[in-house]
Design a protein around this motif. Structure first.
Motif, PDB file in Angstrom:
ATOM      1  N   PRO A  71       0.824  -1.218   0.000  1.00  0.00           N
ATOM      2  CA  PRO A  71       0.000   0.000   0.000  1.00  0.00           C
ATOM      3  C   PRO A  71       0.859   1.271   0.000  1.00  0.00           C
ATOM      4  O   PRO A  71       0.507   2.254  -0.657  1.00  0.00           O
ATOM      5  CB  PRO A  71      -0.809  -0.124   1.298  1.00  0.00           C
ATOM      6  CG  PRO A  71      -0.885  -1.598   1.537  1.00  0.00           C
ATOM      7  CD  PRO A  71       0.411  -2.158   1.047  1.00  0.00           C
ATOM      8  N   ASP A  72       1.999   1.223   0.692  1.00  0.00           N
ATOM      9  CA  ASP A  72       2.886   2.399   0.698  1.00  0.00           C
ATOM     10  C   ASP A  72       3.384   2.705  -0.706  1.00  0.00           C
ATOM     11  O   ASP A  72       3.473   3.865  -1.115  1.00  0.00           O
ATOM     12  CB  ASP A  72       4.095   2.156   1.612  1.00  0.00           C
ATOM     13  CG  ASP A  72       3.705   2.213   3.084  1.00  0.00           C
ATOM     14  OD1 ASP A  72       2.573   2.681   3.353  1.00  0.00           O
ATOM     15  OD2 ASP A  72       4.514   1.792   3.922  1.00  0.00           O
ATOM     16  N   HIS A  73       3.746   1.630  -1.432  1.00  0.00           N
ATOM     17  CA  HIS A  73       4.196   1.801  -2.817  1.00  0.00           C
ATOM     18  C   HIS A  73       3.126   2.488  -3.651  1.00  0.00           C
ATOM     19  O   HIS A  73       3.421   3.378  -4.445  1.00  0.00           O
ATOM     20  CB  HIS A  73       4.518   0.439  -3.447  1.00  0.00           C
ATOM     21  CG  HIS A  73       5.776  -0.176  -2.937  1.00  0.00           C
ATOM     22  ND1 HIS A  73       6.030  -1.523  -3.001  1.00  0.00           N
ATOM     23  CD2 HIS A  73       6.863   0.376  -2.344  1.00  0.00           C
ATOM     24  CE1 HIS A  73       7.227  -1.767  -2.483  1.00  0.00           C
ATOM     25  NE2 HIS A  73       7.749  -0.632  -2.077  1.00  0.00           N
ATOM     26  N   LEU A  74       1.869   2.063  -3.457  1.00  0.00           N
ATOM     27  CA  LEU A  74       0.765   2.636  -4.233  1.00  0.00           C
ATOM     28  C   LEU A  74       0.626   4.127  -3.953  1.00  0.00           C
ATOM     29  O   LEU A  74       0.431   4.926  -4.871  1.00  0.00           O
ATOM     30  CB  LEU A  74      -0.550   1.923  -3.896  1.00  0.00           C
ATOM     31  CG  LEU A  74      -0.649   0.464  -4.353  1.00  0.00           C
ATOM     32  CD1 LEU A  74      -2.029  -0.078  -4.008  1.00  0.00           C
ATOM     33  CD2 LEU A  74      -0.408   0.351  -5.855  1.00  0.00           C
ATOM     34  N   ALA A  75       0.730   4.477  -2.686  1.00  0.00           N
ATOM     35  CA  ALA A  75       0.615   5.893  -2.317  1.00  0.00           C
ATOM     36  C   ALA A  75       1.728   6.703  -2.981  1.00  0.00           C
ATOM     37  O   ALA A  75       1.500   7.797  -3.504  1.00  0.00           O
ATOM     38  CB  ALA A  75       0.675   6.039  -0.799  1.00  0.00           C
ATOM     39  N   GLU A  76       2.937   6.121  -2.984  1.00  0.00           N
ATOM     40  CA  GLU A  76       4.063   6.809  -3.639  1.00  0.00           C
ATOM     41  C   GLU A  76       3.784   7.016  -5.116  1.00  0.00           C
ATOM     42  O   GLU A  76       4.017   8.097  -5.661  1.00  0.00           O
ATOM     43  CB  GLU A  76       5.347   5.971  -3.501  1.00  0.00           C
ATOM     44  CG  GLU A  76       6.088   6.166  -2.200  1.00  0.00           C
ATOM     45  CD  GLU A  76       7.349   5.317  -2.168  1.00  0.00           C
ATOM     46  OE1 GLU A  76       8.252   5.571  -2.990  1.00  0.00           O
ATOM     47  OE2 GLU A  76       7.418   4.387  -1.333  1.00  0.00           O
ATOM     48  N   ALA A  77       3.289   5.959  -5.760  1.00  0.00           N
ATOM     49  CA  ALA A  77       3.011   6.032  -7.196  1.00  0.00           C
ATOM     50  C   ALA A  77       1.913   7.050  -7.480  1.00  0.00           C
ATOM     51  O   ALA A  77       2.015   7.835  -8.425  1.00  0.00           O
ATOM     52  CB  ALA A  77       2.623   4.654  -7.717  1.00  0.00           C
ATOM     53  N   ALA A  78       0.864   7.057  -6.645  1.00  0.00           N
ATOM     54  CA  ALA A  78      -0.256   7.986  -6.847  1.00  0.00           C
ATOM     55  C   ALA A  78       0.225   9.426  -6.753  1.00  0.00           C
ATOM     56  O   ALA A  78      -0.236  10.302  -7.485  1.00  0.00           O
ATOM     57  CB  ALA A  78      -1.349   7.705  -5.811  1.00  0.00           C
ATOM     58  N   SER A  79       1.186   9.665  -5.876  1.00  0.00           N
ATOM     59  CA  SER A  79       1.671  11.037  -5.684  1.00  0.00           C
ATOM     60  C   SER A  79       2.422  11.539  -6.915  1.00  0.00           C
ATOM     61  O   SER A  79       2.679  12.733  -7.062  1.00  0.00           O
ATOM     62  CB  SER A  79       2.561  11.123  -4.450  1.00  0.00           C
ATOM     63  OG  SER A  79       3.776  10.463  -4.716  1.00  0.00           O
ATOM     64  N   LEU A  80       2.831  10.615  -7.807  1.00  0.00           N
ATOM     65  CA  LEU A  80       3.567  11.014  -9.008  1.00  0.00           C
ATOM     66  C   LEU A  80       2.635  11.452 -10.131  1.00  0.00           C
ATOM     67  O   LEU A  80       3.073  12.043 -11.111  1.00  0.00           O
ATOM     68  CB  LEU A  80       4.412   9.843  -9.515  1.00  0.00           C
ATOM     69  CG  LEU A  80       5.541   9.365  -8.604  1.00  0.00           C
ATOM     70  CD1 LEU A  80       6.106   8.061  -9.128  1.00  0.00           C
ATOM     71  CD2 LEU A  80       6.636  10.419  -8.525  1.00  0.00           C
ATOM     72  N   LEU A  81       1.319  11.150  -9.977  1.00  0.00           N
ATOM     73  CA  LEU A  81       0.377  11.476 -11.057  1.00  0.00           C
ATOM     74  C   LEU A  81       0.052  12.965 -11.065  1.00  0.00           C
ATOM     75  O   LEU A  81       0.066  13.621 -10.030  1.00  0.00           O
ATOM     76  CB  LEU A  81      -0.911  10.660 -10.877  1.00  0.00           C
ATOM     77  CG  LEU A  81      -0.742   9.151 -11.090  1.00  0.00           C
ATOM     78  CD1 LEU A  81      -2.018   8.413 -10.706  1.00  0.00           C
ATOM     79  CD2 LEU A  81      -0.375   8.857 -12.537  1.00  0.00           C
ATOM     80  N   HIS A  82      -0.234  13.446 -12.256  1.00  0.00           N
ATOM     81  CA  HIS A  82      -0.483  14.882 -12.424  1.00  0.00           C
ATOM     82  C   HIS A  82      -1.778  15.294 -11.747  1.00  0.00           C
ATOM     83  O   HIS A  82      -2.759  14.609 -11.840  1.00  0.00           O
ATOM     84  CB  HIS A  82      -0.572  15.253 -13.915  1.00  0.00           C
ATOM     85  CG  HIS A  82       0.253  14.345 -14.786  1.00  0.00           C
ATOM     86  ND1 HIS A  82       1.602  14.499 -14.932  1.00  0.00           N
ATOM     87  CD2 HIS A  82      -0.081  13.252 -15.501  1.00  0.00           C
ATOM     88  CE1 HIS A  82       2.059  13.548 -15.737  1.00  0.00           C
ATOM     89  NE2 HIS A  82       1.056  12.768 -16.085  1.00  0.00           N
TER      90      HIS A  82
END
Lengths: 130, 392
Positions: A119-130
């Protein structure tokens, strides 16, 4: 977060890894449009057949016959032409520093994560989206 | 033009002849001895003007003829003429003798010079021969050295290649091992999470144990990878801030540190020179060991301190604990690969940690030392190169 409607691709040749990614992503309720592919070719075929192009790609590296890196090289123009240009996040079990170096050379690759997806990885990835 | 030189010479000749003949006439008349000096002087001038001896004779006889023509000339007069002539001829005689002795000296000098030249030629030849010989020897040696260098270079390439092959093999192997282990680990978790209600307590316990086993396997693969990385790792020493690194590692080990309930003392730690990756591996293993094995009892303590080493420019970094210690007869065994003092259930570990630390120490030109007594804790130490201060 407005990430819910973003289209997310998971490209991984390992069936169990796809299954685990699906579970983590669905449980997180962060993304609702998830597509799973066993390789880059299947993903490109999906787009060609009129499927929604991705905004975030979780990409494995070690995949026969086309590795994640080969995919990024071969389809660079097509990926760049997408609107918006998708964010690519590498998800791999590799520990080879050469892979990390190679990943850093692709402007499309915004993150390098180690399996298993969390889940932490997902949050990191989501933060990269525009 | 030669005429330019000839005319003044001719004029000089005439002048000299006139002066000679005047002086001769005067001497024939008076016989005064001082006039002989004039004969000497004019002869000298004639010689200087390049008048050859026969011409000088003609000059005399021309003068004599003019002087002897008057009547009443006596025998004494002829004697005077002879004296006067001889006085002049003496100049020529001396000059000739000087020339002869000069020629002899010159000839001797030339002979000597030839001899020296010959000697020099011999020496030069010998030197050239020795130089050529030396050249040949140097070329031969250079060739040998080049061959050796090529040999070494090729061996080195082979070694680098072998190292690279081994690294690639290790990376590929660890990837291929990790993938199924990860799957097992993750889905055992899923099984427990999703079907807990349907599982009997015995089944739950079994799955929990399997998760532990899978986790152990994951750790083992990571440790093996670390080990082979350290073994095959060539590094250029870099600055390593021990204080910062220890803080970072302790932060990463938060859970372990909390469960150990040990008091952790970190002394003032300097910056050293070494491989950041290897020193991190070393510190992480020593700290994890100290927290795992060394924190028994109510007043458990773990200390990380630096003291000056016996060698100048080095510092002794030590990690000590207040645990049960290591019996003396076991102290050699702990550094061997896969040798453990405890069953896994007592204390988890892969048996690679200290072997790895030993390798790190060796790669840094030092030895990992242990000081321990049963029941009195253990202290592991290495001597590391202090960072060289830039300002001298």
């Amino acid at each position: 977060m407005s990430s819910r409607d973003k289209v997310v691709y998971v490209i991984d040749d390992d069936r169990m890894d796809r299954k685990f990614a699906e579970r983590i992503i669905n449980r997180s309720q962060m993304f609702e449009n998830l597509e799973l592919f066993d390789g880059p070719l299947a993903a490109m075929q999906f787009i060609q057949d009129g499927g929604r192009p991705p905004e975030l790609i979780f990409l494995d590296i070690n995949m026969p016959p086309i590795s994640g890196f080969e995919f990024l090289e071969r389809y660079a123009d097509q990926i760049q032409a997408m609107d918006p240009v998708p964010v690519v996040v590498i998800v791999s079990t590799t520990v080879n520093p050469a892979d990390l170096e190679r990943a850093a050379k692709f402007p499309l690759v915004k993150k390098f994560l180690c399996k298993p997806l969390s889940p932490d990885h997902l949050a990191e990835a989501a933060s990269l989206l525009h | 033009m030669t005429g330019v030189d000839w005319h003044p010479a001719k004029e000089t000749l005439t002048l000299v002849a006139q002066r000679y003949q005047t002086a001769l006439a005067a001497y024939l008349q008076s016989g005064e001895a001082e006039l002989l000096a004039e004969a000497y002087e004019t002869a000298r001038l004639a010689l200087e003007a390049g008048v050859p001896l026969p011409d000088f004779g003609l000059m005399h006889f021309a003068g004599l003829r003019d002087s002897l023509l008057p009547s009443g000339s006596s025998g004494a007069c002829l004697e005077r003429a002879e004296d006067f002539f001889l006085e002049g001829v003496a100049v020529y005689d001396m000059a000739l003798r000087g020339y002869v002795s000069g020629m002899a000296a010159l000839r001797k000098e030339i002979a000597e010079r030839r001899r020296v030249e010959e000697e020099l030629r011999d020496i030069t030849f010998e030197l050239a021969r020795q130089r050529d010989e030396l050249d040949r020897e140097v070329r031969k040696r250079t060739n040998e050295i080049r061959l050796r260098a090529q040999e070494l270079e090729s061996k080195n390439r082979q070694l680098v290649q072998a190292n690279q092959d081994q690294s690639n093999f290790t990376y590929a192997l660890s990837h291929d091992l990790k993938t199924p282990i990860n799957t097992l680990y993750c889905f055992l978790g899923v099984l427990l999470e999703d079907f807990q209600a349907d599982l009997k307590p015995e089944a739950q316990e079994l799955i929990t144990d399997l998760i532990g086993t899978a986790q152990r396997m994951r750790q083992l693969v990571d440790d093996v990878l670390d080990y082979s990385n350290v073994v095959g790792h060539q590094f250029t020493p870099e600055r390593v801030d021990l204080q910062q690194m220890v803080q970072q590692i302790l932060k990463d080990m938060d859970a372990l540190a909390a469960s150990a309930q040990a008091e952790i003392h970190v002394g003032a730690l300097p910056a050293v020179m070494g491989s950041p990756f290897q020193i991190r591996v070393l510190l992480a293993n020593l700290l994890s060991n100290a927290l795992t094995y060394g924190s028994e009892g109510p007043r458990a303590e773990v200390r990380i301190v630096c003291v000056p080493a016996e060698t100048a420019g080095k510092v002794r970094l030590s990690v000590s604990d207040s645990g049960p210690g290591i019996p003396e007869d076991m102290q050699d065994r702990i550094f061997e690969l896969f040798k453990r003092l405890h069953r896994y259930e007592q204390c988890p570990g892969s048996g690679i940690g200290l072997a790895l630390c030993k390798r790190v120490a060796e790669a840094h030109g030092t030895v990992l030392q242990v000081v321990s007594q049963a029941g009195k804790g253990a202290a592991f130490s290495v001597d590391l190169d202090l960072e060289e201060k830039q300002d001298e």
